[in-house]
Scaffold this active site. Sequence first.
Site, mmCIF file in Angstrom:
data_model
loop_
_atom_site.group_PDB
_atom_site.id
_atom_site.type_symbol
_atom_site.label_atom_id
_atom_site.label_comp_id
_atom_site.label_asym_id
_atom_site.label_seq_id
_atom_site.Cartn_x
_atom_site.Cartn_y
_atom_site.Cartn_z
ATOM 1 C CG ASP A 4 -1.552 -1.168 1.632
ATOM 2 O OD1 ASP A 4 -1.529 -2.120 0.842
ATOM 3 O OD2 ASP A 4 -2.122 -1.219 2.740
ATOM 4 C CD GLN A 37 2.385 -1.234 5.230
ATOM 5 O OE1 GLN A 37 2.177 -2.315 5.752
ATOM 6 N NE2 GLN A 37 2.875 -0.199 5.911
ATOM 7 C CG PHE A 65 0.329 -3.606 9.427
ATOM 8 C CD1 PHE A 65 1.589 -4.159 9.225
ATOM 9 C CD2 PHE A 65 -0.752 -4.481 9.550
ATOM 10 C CE1 PHE A 65 1.771 -5.545 9.141
ATOM 11 C CE2 PHE A 65 -0.585 -5.853 9.453
ATOM 12 C CZ PHE A 65 0.670 -6.394 9.260
HETATM 13 C C1 FRU Z 1 -3.799 -3.633 2.871
HETATM 14 C C2 FRU Z 1 -3.132 -4.119 4.142
HETATM 15 C C3 FRU Z 1 -3.458 -3.193 5.300
HETATM 16 C C4 FRU Z 1 -2.301 -3.402 6.230
HETATM 17 C C5 FRU Z 1 -1.159 -3.602 5.277
HETATM 18 C C6 FRU Z 1 -0.124 -4.581 5.739
HETATM 19 O O1 FRU Z 1 -3.190 -4.099 1.714
HETATM 20 O O2 FRU Z 1 -3.500 -5.454 4.426
HETATM 21 O O3 FRU Z 1 -4.711 -3.420 5.904
HETATM 22 O O4 FRU Z 1 -2.108 -2.308 7.062
HETATM 23 O O5 FRU Z 1 -1.723 -4.064 4.053
HETATM 24 O O6 FRU Z 1 0.975 -4.601 4.873
#
Ligand code: FRU
Length: 481
Positions: free
Chosen positions: A38, A54, A97
């Site tokens: 994300d 991420q 996250f």
């Molecule tokens: C969405 C997600 C979020 C989480 C993150 C973990 O793609 O699952 O809900 O914070 O990715 O990498």
Amino acid sequence: MNQKLQQAQFALEQLKAQRGNTYYPDFHLAPPAGWMNDPNGLIYFDGLYHAFYQHHPMSADWGPMHWGHATSHDMIHWQHQPIALAPGNDYDRDGCFSGCAVNDNGILSLIYTGHVWLKEAGDDSAIREVQCLATSTDGIYFEKQGIVLTPPDGIMHFRDPKIWQENGTWWMVLGARDAANCGQTLLYKGNSLREWQLDRILAHADVDGGYMWECPDFFPCGDHHYLMFSPQGIQQNTGYQYRNRFQSGVIQGHWQQGSAFIQNQKFTELDNGHDFYAPQSFTAADGRRVIMAWMDMWESAMPSKQEGWAGCLTLPRELFERDGHLCQRPVIEAKSLRQQSQPIEPHSVSQTEVLLDHSSAIELELVWDISQSNAERYGIALGNKVGDGLELYIDSQSQRLVLWRHYPEYELDGYRSIPLPASDKLSLRIFIDRSSVEVFVNDGDAAMSSRIYPQPNERKLMLFASHGSAVISEGMLWQLK
Ligand code: FRU
């Protein structure tokens, strides 16, 4: 830089030195190496655009989440920055996250979810998720400030804070899963980034609406407010909707501070391609509402892992309303990528025509005159020949625009489609990068984004029409850089 960040940065440099580039994008943001999902903390701050994301810097697979970081003057050309956050404190031991960035009185502040596995890593049935704050004075190095919000009783999946400020009050939407396994968006109100009270459940899933709503965002656009989120667990029906593993879309409605969200439409997918997830919005320098999304899908094949990296973001897209409908088009800054242009003269296509022998980064604008076309299928193809690789075509019988990809060596095969708009002309704006295609239909009415994996010798760009002819009334092709 603390030790965890140093280790992460070192691992990333090593992975980067061995990275393969066959599929590495020329003009989309991807991690220097390793894994990306994300977009997080998109913000225009102090004269610069920031994109965090991420990131797993140790390998091309998802793992303990870090926040990667890049900056840009125009949202198009990005410069990588040192990794911003690494997991490792007791409250974010197993991952930093998703979350957002805000300007708190001149301090660039990141609010993210601290994630901890309580049993085995990967066991979703026992986790602890809390919201945390990290701040920076130089916009590059961040200092963790600890937990600012813990979940209400009975809620365990509690993540992805998105915050904004309105008339001096902070607001936060959060993704959650209730005790009955239905997704919901929680709305919190804050006097500061450290003190939050639950205002209300802003929206929640009905029986078919998914077990978890990830990455909520909530903003005004045109005459409405939009709740944008990424639900998990919506069942695929037998039709054209919800074909991907998970979805991303919006609910349109009205809202003002202190009131309920009055919904006037059902959840609608934002993009109809194979790969679009977890979009996040931000406000550009001049006030435009812009989104970027992860241009991939959970649990799909990602052939670039063989090259030591995975994941990229979509082009930034400006959201706007037309006739009460939410539209999206690439930000105007994307035009700065254009290099040599090649006009495509108006003509009738009745067999395969090669436009370009090798296209790695291109933009194509094409207007098909549907009313003058009688071919059964007509469009563009990217590959060695039509029927192998990528096709984007109009299917006259079903009256749909179809995006088909066929990379059997990677077990990627299948199509997505949308109904043809009720107009005589169909205008397409298409961006092709080394491993992606993004299509914008009739100046933003619809979008389709998919990852594609042609080999370098399979990048011939063609026009085709079968069983009849099709008329192009306008066209232009640009090489991009
Ligand atoms: C969405 C997600 C979020 C989480 C993150 C973990 O793609 O699952 O809900 O914070 O990715 O990498």
